[in-house]
Design a protein around this motif. Structure first.
Motif, short mmCIF file in Angstrom:
data_model
loop_
_atom_site.label_atom_id
_atom_site.label_comp_id
_atom_site.label_asym_id
_atom_site.label_seq_id
_atom_site.Cartn_x
_atom_site.Cartn_y
_atom_site.Cartn_z
N HIS A 80 -24.64 11.21 12.27
CA HIS A 80 -24.78 10.83 13.84
C HIS A 80 -25.00 12.18 14.69
O HIS A 80 -25.84 12.09 15.77
CB HIS A 80 -23.60 10.29 14.35
CG HIS A 80 -23.29 9.73 15.73
ND1 HIS A 80 -24.25 8.89 16.27
CD2 HIS A 80 -22.72 10.39 16.96
CE1 HIS A 80 -24.14 8.80 17.64
NE2 HIS A 80 -23.19 9.64 18.00
N VAL A 85 -28.61 8.37 12.90
CA VAL A 85 -28.22 6.86 12.83
C VAL A 85 -28.70 5.99 13.85
O VAL A 85 -28.78 6.27 15.06
CB VAL A 85 -26.64 6.72 13.06
CG1 VAL A 85 -25.98 5.29 13.29
CG2 VAL A 85 -25.62 7.49 12.15
N ALA A 190 -23.14 5.07 8.11
CA ALA A 190 -22.02 4.27 9.25
C ALA A 190 -21.76 2.91 8.84
O ALA A 190 -20.27 2.44 9.10
CB ALA A 190 -22.90 4.27 10.70
#
Length: 272
Positions: A80, A85, A190
């Motif tokens: 991230h 992501v 994720a």
């Protein structure tokens, strides 16, 4: 002699840390969760510890998912921070992933342990062959919500059934839907968080819901806590090494070698 040695708390702790060190390498190199390595080795170790054979594979699968939680969180955060992501893709897969993970974990706690081991073995052989052939998914984006919901449910169910974080399945699905590979890997990392957390909760439930189940000492349902802790320590160290190897060694050769290991481990699970 071997059984006596492995039952030493220090030796057992070191063994699980070493297992985490090994599992972290392919996780960093290929974006493949350590469950493909953890489950068969957990089965072997738990057999030496004379755990109940009727729940042996469930304990291995549950412990693998428990060990994946912190690794998935750290990996997702790292991706991230680097913009790796895709929030829209994660949101589209998330509902199906959650439902599938809960259903798959519930099924795993009710399937005969030997049958569950054969399911894992067959899947591991299939993944090994896929890696060996280096098959790339075709890009055929399908924007329909039902495809994403069904795809997420299938990914979550299979992942929690056999004790993996889902990246092996999620990444090819997202690539087939048009995501660039690195963003697909980051998004898969994720999504490994809800898979591992949701499934681990289900694997912990027999502690309170199944009076007939006698959990081993230091286990919470089908989560063997010493194994989870040791593997987390080892994986947190070695996953960076896997990333480094990706950039310094011929990954194609390493991929073939790892594929061979998966096929062998899968065959051993099938004939055990």
């Amino acid at each position: 002699m071997t059984e006596t040695l492995i039952q030493s708390p220090l030796a057992l702790g070191l063994l699980f840390v070493a297992l985490g060190l090994v599992a972290g390498i392919p996780a960093g190199m290929f974006g493949i969760g350590g469950g493909l390595i953890l489950v068969p080795v957990f089965v072997a170790v738990f057999s030496l510890l004379a755990f109940d054979s009727a729940s042996l594979v469930q304990l291995a699968v549950g412990s693998s998912l428990g060990a994946i939680i912190p690794t998935a969180i750290l990996s997702a955060r790292a991706h991230h921070r680097r913009g790796g992501v895709d929030g829209a893709a994660v949101r589209r897969l998330l509902p199906g992933i959650i439902v599938g993970a809960l259903i798959g974990a519930w099924l795993a706690t009710r399937i005969d342990s030997d049958h569950l081991g054969r399911i894992f073995g067959a899947f591991e052989v299939a993944i090994g062959i896929w890696m060996l052939l280096n098959i790339q998914p075709p890009e055929a984006p399908v924007p329909r919500r039902s495809v994403w919901l069904g795809g997420g449910a299938l990914i979550g169910a299979i992942s929690s059934l056999i004790g993996i974080g889902g990246g092996t399945l999620t990444t090819p699905f997202l690539v087939s839907q048009g995501l660039e590979l690195r963003r697909a890997i980051g998004s898969a990392a994720a999504l490994g968080v809800p898979i591992s957390v949701g499934a681990s909760l289900v694997f912990a439930l027999p502690q309170w819901t199944d009076p007939a189940y006698q959990a081993p000492e230091w286990a919470l349902g089908y989560l063997y806590l010493p194994a989870i802790l040791g593997v987390v320590i080892g994986t947190s160290i070695s996953v960076r090494g896997g990333v480094w190897l990706t950039h310094h060694l011929p990954v194609a050769h390493l991929r073939r070698g790892f594929a061979g290991i998966l096929i062998l481990a899968g065959l051993l699970m099938l004939i055990r």
